[in-house]
Design an enzyme around this catalytic site. Sequence first.
Site, PDB file in Angstrom:
ATOM      1  N   ALA A 101       0.927  -0.888  -0.128  1.00  0.00           N
ATOM      2  CA  ALA A 101      -0.063   0.061   0.220  1.00  0.00           C
ATOM      3  C   ALA A 101       1.213   1.005  -0.073  1.00  0.00           C
ATOM      4  O   ALA A 101       2.389   1.511   0.246  1.00  0.00           O
ATOM      5  CB  ALA A 101      -0.615  -0.047   1.144  1.00  0.00           C
ATOM      6  N   GLY A 139       0.710  -5.346   0.956  1.00  0.00           N
ATOM      7  CA  GLY A 139      -0.994  -4.912   0.168  1.00  0.00           C
ATOM      8  C   GLY A 139      -1.070  -5.561  -1.068  1.00  0.00           C
ATOM      9  O   GLY A 139      -1.953  -6.777  -1.425  1.00  0.00           O
ATOM     10  N   GLU A 194      -0.865  -9.107  -0.921  1.00  0.00           N
ATOM     11  CA  GLU A 194      -1.874  -9.390   0.350  1.00  0.00           C
ATOM     12  C   GLU A 194      -3.214  -9.909  -1.330  1.00  0.00           C
ATOM     13  O   GLU A 194      -4.326 -10.181  -1.548  1.00  0.00           O
ATOM     14  CB  GLU A 194      -2.487  -8.414   0.477  1.00  0.00           C
ATOM     15  N   GLU A 216       5.170  -5.447   6.593  1.00  0.00           N
ATOM     16  CA  GLU A 216       4.445  -4.022   7.677  1.00  0.00           C
ATOM     17  C   GLU A 216       5.550  -3.551   9.242  1.00  0.00           C
ATOM     18  O   GLU A 216       5.068  -2.605   9.572  1.00  0.00           O
ATOM     19  CB  GLU A 216       2.736  -4.549   7.570  1.00  0.00           C
TER      20      GLU A 216
HETATM   21  N1  DAK Z   1       4.299   2.674  -0.631  1.00  0.00           N
HETATM   22  C1  DAK Z   1       4.507   4.803  -1.616  1.00  0.00           C
HETATM   23  N2  DAK Z   1       5.246   4.530  -2.531  1.00  0.00           N
HETATM   24  C2  DAK Z   1       6.572   3.275  -2.495  1.00  0.00           C
HETATM   25  C3  DAK Z   1       6.237   2.209  -1.909  1.00  0.00           C
HETATM   26  C4  DAK Z   1       5.003   2.151  -1.647  1.00  0.00           C
HETATM   27  N3  DAK Z   1       4.831   1.243  -0.634  1.00  0.00           N
HETATM   28  N4  DAK Z   1       7.907   1.891  -2.666  1.00  0.00           N
HETATM   29  C5  DAK Z   1       8.235   2.344  -3.089  1.00  0.00           C
HETATM   30  N5  DAK Z   1       8.073   3.188  -3.242  1.00  0.00           N
HETATM   31  C6  DAK Z   1       8.380   4.572  -3.923  1.00  0.00           C
HETATM   32  C7  DAK Z   1       9.460   4.917  -3.244  1.00  0.00           C
HETATM   33  O1  DAK Z   1       9.110   5.904  -2.805  1.00  0.00           O
HETATM   34  C8  DAK Z   1      10.915   5.825  -4.662  1.00  0.00           C
HETATM   35  O2  DAK Z   1       9.734   6.791  -4.956  1.00  0.00           O
HETATM   36  P1  DAK Z   1      10.471   8.148  -5.111  1.00  0.00           P
HETATM   37  O3  DAK Z   1      11.203   8.155  -4.122  1.00  0.00           O
HETATM   38  O4  DAK Z   1      11.418   7.185  -6.694  1.00  0.00           O
HETATM   39  O5  DAK Z   1       9.901   8.904  -5.376  1.00  0.00           O
HETATM   40  C9  DAK Z   1       9.655   4.694  -5.394  1.00  0.00           C
HETATM   41  O6  DAK Z   1       8.650   3.343  -5.680  1.00  0.00           O
HETATM   42  C10 DAK Z   1      10.854   3.741  -6.044  1.00  0.00           C
HETATM   43  O7  DAK Z   1      11.526   3.169  -4.851  1.00  0.00           O
HETATM   44  P2  DAK Z   1      13.074   2.721  -4.328  1.00  0.00           P
HETATM   45  O8  DAK Z   1      13.694   3.655  -4.425  1.00  0.00           O
HETATM   46  O9  DAK Z   1      12.627   2.333  -2.837  1.00  0.00           O
HETATM   47  O10 DAK Z   1      13.477   1.202  -4.563  1.00  0.00           O
HETATM   48  P3  DAK Z   1      14.106   0.441  -4.146  1.00  0.00           P
HETATM   49  O11 DAK Z   1      14.690  -1.067  -5.862  1.00  0.00           O
HETATM   50  O12 DAK Z   1      15.459   0.822  -4.032  1.00  0.00           O
HETATM   51  O13 DAK Z   1      13.655  -0.569  -2.974  1.00  0.00           O
HETATM   52  C11 DAK Z   1      11.626  -1.777  -1.866  1.00  0.00           C
HETATM   53  C12 DAK Z   1      12.629  -1.151  -3.301  1.00  0.00           C
HETATM   54  C13 DAK Z   1      10.177  -2.448  -2.578  1.00  0.00           C
HETATM   55  C14 DAK Z   1      12.306  -2.127  -1.171  1.00  0.00           C
HETATM   56  C15 DAK Z   1      11.714  -0.231  -1.690  1.00  0.00           C
HETATM   57  O14 DAK Z   1      11.101   0.535  -2.283  1.00  0.00           O
HETATM   58  C16 DAK Z   1      10.629  -0.185  -0.396  1.00  0.00           C
HETATM   59  O15 DAK Z   1      10.435  -0.658   0.459  1.00  0.00           O
HETATM   60  N6  DAK Z   1       9.616  -0.323   0.025  1.00  0.00           N
HETATM   61  C17 DAK Z   1       8.267  -0.220   0.654  1.00  0.00           C
HETATM   62  C18 DAK Z   1       7.817  -1.701   1.033  1.00  0.00           C
HETATM   63  C19 DAK Z   1       6.313  -1.809   2.071  1.00  0.00           C
HETATM   64  O16 DAK Z   1       7.128  -1.225   3.365  1.00  0.00           O
HETATM   65  N7  DAK Z   1       5.384  -1.740   1.621  1.00  0.00           N
HETATM   66  C20 DAK Z   1       4.736  -2.759   2.377  1.00  0.00           C
HETATM   67  C21 DAK Z   1       3.530  -0.978   3.112  1.00  0.00           C
HETATM   68  S1  DAK Z   1       2.566  -1.064   4.385  1.00  0.00           S
HETATM   69  C22 DAK Z   1      -5.064  -1.858   5.061  1.00  0.00           C
HETATM   70  C23 DAK Z   1      -4.114  -2.701   5.199  1.00  0.00           C
HETATM   71  C24 DAK Z   1      -2.958  -3.521   4.587  1.00  0.00           C
HETATM   72  C25 DAK Z   1      -2.448  -1.926   3.519  1.00  0.00           C
HETATM   73  C26 DAK Z   1      -2.904  -0.428   4.306  1.00  0.00           C
HETATM   74  C27 DAK Z   1      -4.066  -0.291   4.729  1.00  0.00           C
HETATM   75  N8  DAK Z   1      -6.051  -2.069   6.222  1.00  0.00           N
HETATM   76  C28 DAK Z   1      -6.802  -2.439   6.534  1.00  0.00           C
HETATM   77  C29 DAK Z   1      -6.395   0.329   6.024  1.00  0.00           C
HETATM   78  C30 DAK Z   1      -0.668  -2.906   3.471  1.00  0.00           C
HETATM   79  C31 DAK Z   1       0.219  -1.325   3.623  1.00  0.00           C
HETATM   80  C32 DAK Z   1       1.079  -1.940   3.113  1.00  0.00           C
HETATM   81  O17 DAK Z   1       1.221  -2.575   2.088  1.00  0.00           O
END
Ligand code: DAK
Length: 254
Positions: free
Chosen positions: A64, A107, A110, A130
């Site tokens: 997400a 997400g 998921e 997460e």
């Molecule tokens: N959200 C927003 N932007 C993201 C992102 C994300 N999840 N993942 C990557 N990006 C963006 C980065 O910010 C970057 O943007 P700029 O800086 O270029 O503007 C661009 O994508 C490229 O990413 P990186 O530069 O970081 O690329 P790398 O290859 O170095 O790293 C990475 C890739 C996937 C390891 C890294 O980007 C990363 O760790 N990303 C976050 C992964 C993460 O934590 N995902 C889980 C998110 S939390 C809900 C239930 C569930 C959910 C939500 C609500 N409810 C019941 C309400 C779900 C929650 C989640 O998924």
Amino acid sequence: MNYEFINVETQNGVAVVSLNRPKALNALNKGMVLELDRVFDEMDGDSLVKAVVITGEKNFAAGADISNMLTLSPEEAKEFSFRHTFTKIEDFPKPVIAAISGFALGGGLELALACDMRIAAPNAKLGFPEINLGIFPGAGGTQRLPRIVGPSRAKEMIYTGDIINITKAAEYGLVDIVAEDPLEEALKLAGKFAAKAPIALKLAKQCINLALDTDQKQGIEFEAVAWASTFATEDQREGMQAFVEKRKAIFKGK
Ligand code: DAK
């Protein structure tokens, strides 16, 4: 219908829904999930769509959109939920395959878990990071992951937040098929599904999904009723008649 965050293309009975926010690694924002919700409603009523593949170029989805969640209150977090859409995909009456390249995280994973199957490329990286953000999977992850990989492996993945490679994902049963070109492989399989009797396939999906939700005796009762109802379809007659006549069945979804 025009979409901002997804692309949709249907060919030979198979709709390909591509997540399309490549600059954010296809992170799921509210708009993208609303569009997914809408396209699944549309495809439900579209008899030309017989199976669906969800994919993303280079990456499936890196979770997400974290920037959307930073300042949410608990009430807003509840509103932000994707669970209705993901359950809609899980219950979709036609087969849905996730074709995964690159990251399928949070997400994004998921969403893939709500699909019937997952086909992934050797470069796929899957996980629930997460816990590193002070939250945990909340769009079905804690429920669907243990049903697919077992509770201990689900706990390992969710407690550590580790991103796993394709070897481990395949060993865990999180990925069903590893393919150099997961979209091509998914299209092949979806094409096979699309040629089958749609009502029988829909009922089989309902029965299998129920098997994970109910006790076996109830499941077997439900299966018996669903199975008998296929004898009210033209496709049952066609399938059996074709067998007797030694020809290929042509199913109409009636
Ligand atoms: N959200 C927003 N932007 C993201 C992102 C994300 N999840 N993942 C990557 N990006 C963006 C980065 O910010 C970057 O943007 P700029 O800086 O270029 O503007 C661009 O994508 C490229 O990413 P990186 O530069 O970081 O690329 P790398 O290859 O170095 O790293 C990475 C890739 C996937 C390891 C890294 O980007 C990363 O760790 N990303 C976050 C992964 C993460 O934590 N995902 C889980 C998110 S939390 C809900 C239930 C569930 C959910 C939500 C609500 N409810 C019941 C309400 C779900 C929650 C989640 O998924």
